[in-house]
Design an enzyme around this catalytic site. Structure first.
Site, PDB file in Angstrom:
ATOM      1  N   HIS A 117      12.446  -2.544   3.009  1.00 24.09           N
ATOM      2  CA  HIS A 117      11.897  -1.213   3.288  1.00 24.09           C
ATOM      3  C   HIS A 117      12.871  -0.180   2.739  1.00 24.09           C
ATOM      4  O   HIS A 117      14.090  -0.339   2.859  1.00 24.09           O
ATOM      5  CB  HIS A 117      11.695  -0.995   4.792  1.00 24.09           C
ATOM      6  CG  HIS A 117      10.795  -2.019   5.387  1.00 24.09           C
ATOM      7  ND1 HIS A 117       9.436  -1.989   5.191  1.00 24.09           N
ATOM      8  CD2 HIS A 117      11.065  -3.129   6.106  1.00 24.09           C
ATOM      9  CE1 HIS A 117       8.902  -3.045   5.781  1.00 24.09           C
ATOM     10  NE2 HIS A 117       9.870  -3.757   6.350  1.00 24.09           N
ATOM     11  N   ASN A 161       7.963  -5.523  -0.320  1.00 24.41           N
ATOM     12  CA  ASN A 161       7.803  -4.348   0.544  1.00 24.41           C
ATOM     13  C   ASN A 161       6.312  -4.269   0.852  1.00 24.41           C
ATOM     14  O   ASN A 161       5.520  -3.810   0.021  1.00 24.41           O
ATOM     15  CB  ASN A 161       8.291  -3.068  -0.132  1.00 24.41           C
ATOM     16  CG  ASN A 161       8.266  -1.878   0.816  1.00 24.41           C
ATOM     17  OD1 ASN A 161       7.618  -1.930   1.866  1.00 24.41           O
ATOM     18  ND2 ASN A 161       8.944  -0.809   0.454  1.00 24.41           N
ATOM     19  N   PRO A 206       0.790  -1.229   0.000  1.00 26.92           N
ATOM     20  CA  PRO A 206       0.000   0.000   0.000  1.00 26.92           C
ATOM     21  C   PRO A 206       0.824   1.283   0.000  1.00 26.92           C
ATOM     22  O   PRO A 206       1.835   1.388   0.698  1.00 26.92           O
ATOM     23  CB  PRO A 206      -0.829  -0.096   1.299  1.00 26.92           C
ATOM     24  CG  PRO A 206      -0.114  -1.089   2.141  1.00 26.92           C
ATOM     25  CD  PRO A 206       0.526  -2.059   1.178  1.00 26.92           C
ATOM     26  N   ASN A 207       0.359   2.218  -0.810  1.00 24.62           N
ATOM     27  CA  ASN A 207       0.913   3.569  -0.931  1.00 24.62           C
ATOM     28  C   ASN A 207       2.251   3.641  -1.657  1.00 24.62           C
ATOM     29  O   ASN A 207       2.775   4.725  -1.894  1.00 24.62           O
ATOM     30  CB  ASN A 207       1.010   4.252   0.450  1.00 24.62           C
ATOM     31  CG  ASN A 207      -0.344   4.323   1.122  1.00 24.62           C
ATOM     32  OD1 ASN A 207      -1.286   4.829   0.523  1.00 24.62           O
ATOM     33  ND2 ASN A 207      -0.474   3.783   2.320  1.00 24.62           N
ATOM     34  N   TYR A 236      11.058   8.930   1.356  1.00 24.12           N
ATOM     35  CA  TYR A 236      11.055   7.859   0.344  1.00 24.12           C
ATOM     36  C   TYR A 236      11.726   8.241  -0.970  1.00 24.12           C
ATOM     37  O   TYR A 236      11.784   7.425  -1.884  1.00 24.12           O
ATOM     38  CB  TYR A 236       9.605   7.404   0.084  1.00 24.12           C
ATOM     39  CG  TYR A 236       8.932   6.843   1.316  1.00 24.12           C
ATOM     40  CD1 TYR A 236       9.393   5.672   1.905  1.00 24.12           C
ATOM     41  CD2 TYR A 236       7.850   7.491   1.903  1.00 24.12           C
ATOM     42  CE1 TYR A 236       8.790   5.156   3.048  1.00 24.12           C
ATOM     43  CE2 TYR A 236       7.235   6.983   3.042  1.00 24.12           C
ATOM     44  CZ  TYR A 236       7.713   5.820   3.611  1.00 24.12           C
ATOM     45  OH  TYR A 236       7.125   5.307   4.733  1.00 24.12           O
ATOM     46  N   ARG A 249      12.567   5.229  12.935  1.00 30.49           N
ATOM     47  CA  ARG A 249      11.302   5.968  12.827  1.00 30.49           C
ATOM     48  C   ARG A 249      10.392   5.653  14.029  1.00 30.49           C
ATOM     49  O   ARG A 249      10.863   5.184  15.049  1.00 30.49           O
ATOM     50  CB  ARG A 249      10.651   5.639  11.477  1.00 30.49           C
ATOM     51  CG  ARG A 249      11.564   6.039  10.293  1.00 30.49           C
ATOM     52  CD  ARG A 249      10.928   5.741   8.963  1.00 30.49           C
ATOM     53  NE  ARG A 249       9.688   6.502   8.777  1.00 30.49           N
ATOM     54  CZ  ARG A 249       8.798   6.243   7.828  1.00 30.49           C
ATOM     55  NH1 ARG A 249       9.022   5.260   6.970  1.00 30.49           N
ATOM     56  NH2 ARG A 249       7.702   6.970   7.730  1.00 30.49           N
ATOM     57  N   ARG A 297       4.999  10.795  -2.613  1.00 33.16           N
ATOM     58  CA  ARG A 297       4.691  10.620  -1.198  1.00 33.16           C
ATOM     59  C   ARG A 297       5.922  10.920  -0.324  1.00 33.16           C
ATOM     60  O   ARG A 297       6.973  10.300  -0.520  1.00 33.16           O
ATOM     61  CB  ARG A 297       4.287   9.152  -1.034  1.00 33.16           C
ATOM     62  CG  ARG A 297       4.182   8.662   0.355  1.00 33.16           C
ATOM     63  CD  ARG A 297       4.156   7.137   0.375  1.00 33.16           C
ATOM     64  NE  ARG A 297       3.851   6.684   1.700  1.00 33.16           N
ATOM     65  CZ  ARG A 297       4.112   5.469   2.153  1.00 33.16           C
ATOM     66  NH1 ARG A 297       4.659   4.561   1.358  1.00 33.16           N
ATOM     67  NH2 ARG A 297       3.812   5.140   3.380  1.00 33.16           N
ATOM     68  N   ALA A 344       2.794  -0.603   5.160  1.00 30.20           N
ATOM     69  CA  ALA A 344       2.269  -0.613   6.530  1.00 30.20           C
ATOM     70  C   ALA A 344       1.709  -1.978   6.942  1.00 30.20           C
ATOM     71  O   ALA A 344       1.614  -2.266   8.140  1.00 30.20           O
ATOM     72  CB  ALA A 344       1.204   0.458   6.684  1.00 30.20           C
ATOM     73  N   GLU A 400      12.118  -9.430   2.895  1.00 28.92           N
ATOM     74  CA  GLU A 400      11.368  -8.220   3.304  1.00 28.92           C
ATOM     75  C   GLU A 400      12.244  -6.992   3.039  1.00 28.92           C
ATOM     76  O   GLU A 400      13.409  -6.975   3.444  1.00 28.92           O
ATOM     77  CB  GLU A 400      11.058  -8.330   4.804  1.00 28.92           C
ATOM     78  CG  GLU A 400      10.439  -7.075   5.406  1.00 28.92           C
ATOM     79  CD  GLU A 400      10.225  -7.193   6.921  1.00 28.92           C
ATOM     80  OE1 GLU A 400      10.343  -8.309   7.484  1.00 28.92           O
ATOM     81  OE2 GLU A 400       9.961  -6.146   7.539  1.00 28.92           O
TER      82      GLU A 400
END
Ligand code: DQA
Length: 140
Positions: free
Chosen positions: A97, A71, A9-10, A22, A104, A17, A74, A95
């Site tokens: 990111h 990725n 998502p996103n 990012y 964060r 964004r 969320a 995985e």
């Protein structure tokens, strides 16, 4: 060798964004460069904002491809369904990111999927994807 990249998502909004976190490149503009770096690997790309669609794609490729780079955005921090799915696959899943999630907010420090993955790469911007592919190749 066939590797599937899956963005959650996103991540369709990469480049637009929160560019301070990012970056300002879209994934679509980065993908050709990534493919050039791994000429012997067939790299497929899929993005969805919907958890069930990510699971469908993982199930579709996870028994025939050589690896998945995921990725999960969320959903990383919420999804037991993704963890169960990754555990069920035959091929390894890495995985990734873009940001260093450990630098964060605290809610980003826990991943429901790491324990089902071959490894985790985070914090290298879009180069996190290169490193994940290199990891799958190294593990072959
Ligand atoms: C992300 C980190 C997640 O915490 C966040 O929800 C994302 C992107 C990353 O690539 O840094 O959507 O997975």
């Amino acid at each position: 060798m066939k590797i599937q990249i899956i963005n959650g998502p996103n991540l369709n909004l990469l480049g637009v964004r929160e560019p301070g976190i990012y970056g300002s490149n879209s994934f679509e503009s980065y993908l050709p460069k990534l493919k050039e770096k791994f000429p012997d690997v067939e790299i497929e790309y899929y993005q969805s904002n919907i958890e069930g669609e990510l699971i469908n794609k993982l199930q579709e490729v996870g028994f025939s491809y050589d690896g998945v780079v995921l990725n999960a955005g969320a959903y990383t921090h919420t999804s037991i369904a993704l963890q169960d799915c990754i555990r069920s696959l035959k091929c390894p899943c890495v995985e990734v990111h873009i940001s260093n999630v450990h630098k964060r907010e605290e809610f980003r420090h826990h991943s429901y999927i790491s324990c089902a993955c071959l490894g985790v790469i985070c914090g290298f911007g879009l180069a996190s994807y290169d490193l994940a592919i290199a990891g799958i190749i190294a593990n072959k």
